[in-house]
Scaffold this motif. Structure first.
Motif, PDB file in Angstrom:
ATOM      1  N   HIS A 168      36.245 -48.998 -28.194  1.00  0.00           N
ATOM      2  CA  HIS A 168      36.603 -49.333 -26.831  1.00  0.00           C
ATOM      3  C   HIS A 168      38.246 -49.844 -26.908  1.00  0.00           C
ATOM      4  CE1 HIS A 168      32.344 -49.967 -25.524  1.00  0.00           C
ATOM      5  NE2 HIS A 168      32.509 -48.706 -25.461  1.00  0.00           N
ATOM      6  N   VAL A 169      38.615 -49.688 -25.788  1.00  0.00           N
ATOM      7  CA  VAL A 169      40.032 -50.524 -25.587  1.00  0.00           C
ATOM      8  C   VAL A 169      39.907 -51.577 -24.416  1.00  0.00           C
ATOM      9  CG1 VAL A 169      42.429 -50.130 -24.657  1.00  0.00           C
ATOM     10  CG2 VAL A 169      41.324 -48.383 -26.055  1.00  0.00           C
ATOM     11  N   GLY A 170      39.966 -52.904 -24.943  1.00  0.00           N
ATOM     12  CA  GLY A 170      39.742 -53.893 -23.928  1.00  0.00           C
ATOM     13  C   GLY A 170      41.235 -54.692 -23.744  1.00  0.00           C
ATOM     14  N   CYS A 171      42.129 -54.371 -24.150  1.00  0.00           N
ATOM     15  CA  CYS A 171      43.448 -55.251 -24.007  1.00  0.00           C
ATOM     16  C   CYS A 171      44.547 -54.185 -24.362  1.00  0.00           C
ATOM     17  CB  CYS A 171      43.610 -56.330 -24.883  1.00  0.00           C
ATOM     18  SG  CYS A 171      43.913 -56.136 -26.683  1.00  0.00           S
ATOM     19  N   SER A 231      46.578 -56.363 -28.433  1.00  0.00           N
ATOM     20  CA  SER A 231      46.128 -56.195 -29.867  1.00  0.00           C
ATOM     21  C   SER A 231      45.124 -57.508 -30.117  1.00  0.00           C
ATOM     22  CB  SER A 231      47.068 -56.124 -31.023  1.00  0.00           C
ATOM     23  OG  SER A 231      47.865 -55.023 -30.787  1.00  0.00           O
ATOM     24  N   GLN A 232      44.708 -58.158 -29.060  1.00  0.00           N
ATOM     25  CA  GLN A 232      43.955 -59.329 -29.193  1.00  0.00           C
ATOM     26  C   GLN A 232      42.612 -59.176 -29.144  1.00  0.00           C
ATOM     27  OE1 GLN A 232      45.989 -61.603 -26.082  1.00  0.00           O
ATOM     28  NE2 GLN A 232      46.852 -63.055 -27.529  1.00  0.00           N
ATOM     29  N   CYS A 233      41.799 -58.327 -28.445  1.00  0.00           N
ATOM     30  CA  CYS A 233      40.320 -58.309 -28.277  1.00  0.00           C
ATOM     31  C   CYS A 233      39.445 -57.864 -29.386  1.00  0.00           C
ATOM     32  CB  CYS A 233      39.938 -57.492 -26.864  1.00  0.00           C
ATOM     33  SG  CYS A 233      40.289 -55.774 -27.142  1.00  0.00           S
ATOM     34  N   GLY A 234      40.186 -56.817 -30.005  1.00  0.00           N
ATOM     35  CA  GLY A 234      39.299 -56.280 -31.274  1.00  0.00           C
ATOM     36  C   GLY A 234      37.987 -55.527 -30.795  1.00  0.00           C
ATOM     37  N   CYS A 259      38.462 -52.383 -30.496  1.00  0.00           N
ATOM     38  CA  CYS A 259      38.977 -51.055 -30.874  1.00  0.00           C
ATOM     39  C   CYS A 259      38.754 -51.046 -32.427  1.00  0.00           C
ATOM     40  CB  CYS A 259      40.540 -50.918 -30.444  1.00  0.00           C
ATOM     41  SG  CYS A 259      41.427 -52.332 -31.318  1.00  0.00           S
ATOM     42  N   LYS A 318      42.228 -52.787 -36.300  1.00  0.00           N
ATOM     43  CA  LYS A 318      42.436 -52.586 -34.722  1.00  0.00           C
ATOM     44  C   LYS A 318      43.046 -51.214 -34.640  1.00  0.00           C
ATOM     45  CE  LYS A 318      42.071 -57.466 -33.583  1.00  0.00           C
ATOM     46  NZ  LYS A 318      42.810 -58.538 -33.105  1.00  0.00           N
ATOM     47  N   CYS A 341      44.017 -49.843 -32.096  1.00  0.00           N
ATOM     48  CA  CYS A 341      45.196 -49.805 -31.174  1.00  0.00           C
ATOM     49  C   CYS A 341      46.385 -50.201 -31.922  1.00  0.00           C
ATOM     50  CB  CYS A 341      44.885 -50.656 -30.030  1.00  0.00           C
ATOM     51  SG  CYS A 341      44.895 -52.495 -30.329  1.00  0.00           S
TER      52      CYS A 341
HETATM   53  S1  FES Z   1      42.265 -52.802 -27.406  1.00  0.00           S
HETATM   54 FE1  FES Z   1      42.020 -54.767 -27.797  1.00  0.00          FE
HETATM   55  S2  FES Z   1      42.714 -55.282 -29.984  1.00  0.00           S
HETATM   56 FE2  FES Z   1      42.821 -53.147 -29.545  1.00  0.00          FE
END
Ligand code: FES
Ligand code: FES
Length: 153
Positions: free
Chosen positions: A37-40, A43-46, A48, A58, A60
């Motif tokens: 998934h892409v959640g941000c 590069s903070q959400c993890g 991905c 990560k 992304c």
């Molecule tokens: S999409 Fe959020 S850290 Fe990669």
């Protein structure tokens, strides 16, 4: 455009990408592996996180072209023969997810964590999963799941 080749979930794959194409885009858009998934965009959400040559990453934060020749594992590559990976099973058993958006990245990070530290205490798990954000669970059941998986299920 350039052609990139790598192994993803045990299969040799290749595709045409732009220089700026991220590994997560290649996985999702070229290979249709949308479990990552892409959640941000910071590069903070993890959400991905995948494994690249055995380490969590990560996806992304990496260009697809940087993964040339790499061995990549995504959440789709974990279950074998219809059996969940022990970490997936532990998340299920401990209700370590609610909406599930963070779960693929959380599971991939947790597998790497346990591979490198087979007997993590709660503080270690919380610290090492700091790069994975969950908006739903409050983390408690995620920590329990990782502990269960570390103890062999
Ligand atoms: S999409 Fe959020 S850290 Fe990669
Ligand atoms: S289960 Fe919803 S974000 Fe983690």
């Amino acid at each position: 455009m350039a052609t990139v080749s790598m192994t993803v979930n045990g299969q040799a794959v290749s595709g045409d990408v732009e220089g700026r194409t991220l590994l997560v885009q290649f996985l999702r858009e070229n290979l249709n592996l949308t479990g990552t998934h892409v959640g941000c965009d910071t590069s903070q959400c993890g959400a991905c996180v995948v494994h690249v040559n055995g380490d969590s990453m990560k996806s992304c934060t990496m260009l697809a072209l940087e993964a040339e020749g790499a061995d990549v594992t995504t959440i789709e590559g974990l279950a074998k023969g219809g059996e969940l990976h022990p970490m997936q099973q532990a998340f299920k058993d401990n209700h370590g997810l609610q909406c599930g958006f963070c779960t693929p990245g959380m599971v991939m990070s947790a597998i790497d964590l346990v591979a490198k530290n087979p007997n993590p205490d709660e503080a270690t798990i919380r610290e090492q999963l700091e790069g994975n954000i969950c908006r739903c669970t409050g983390y408690h059941n995620i920590v329990k799941a990782v502990q269960q998986a570390a103890q062999g299920g």
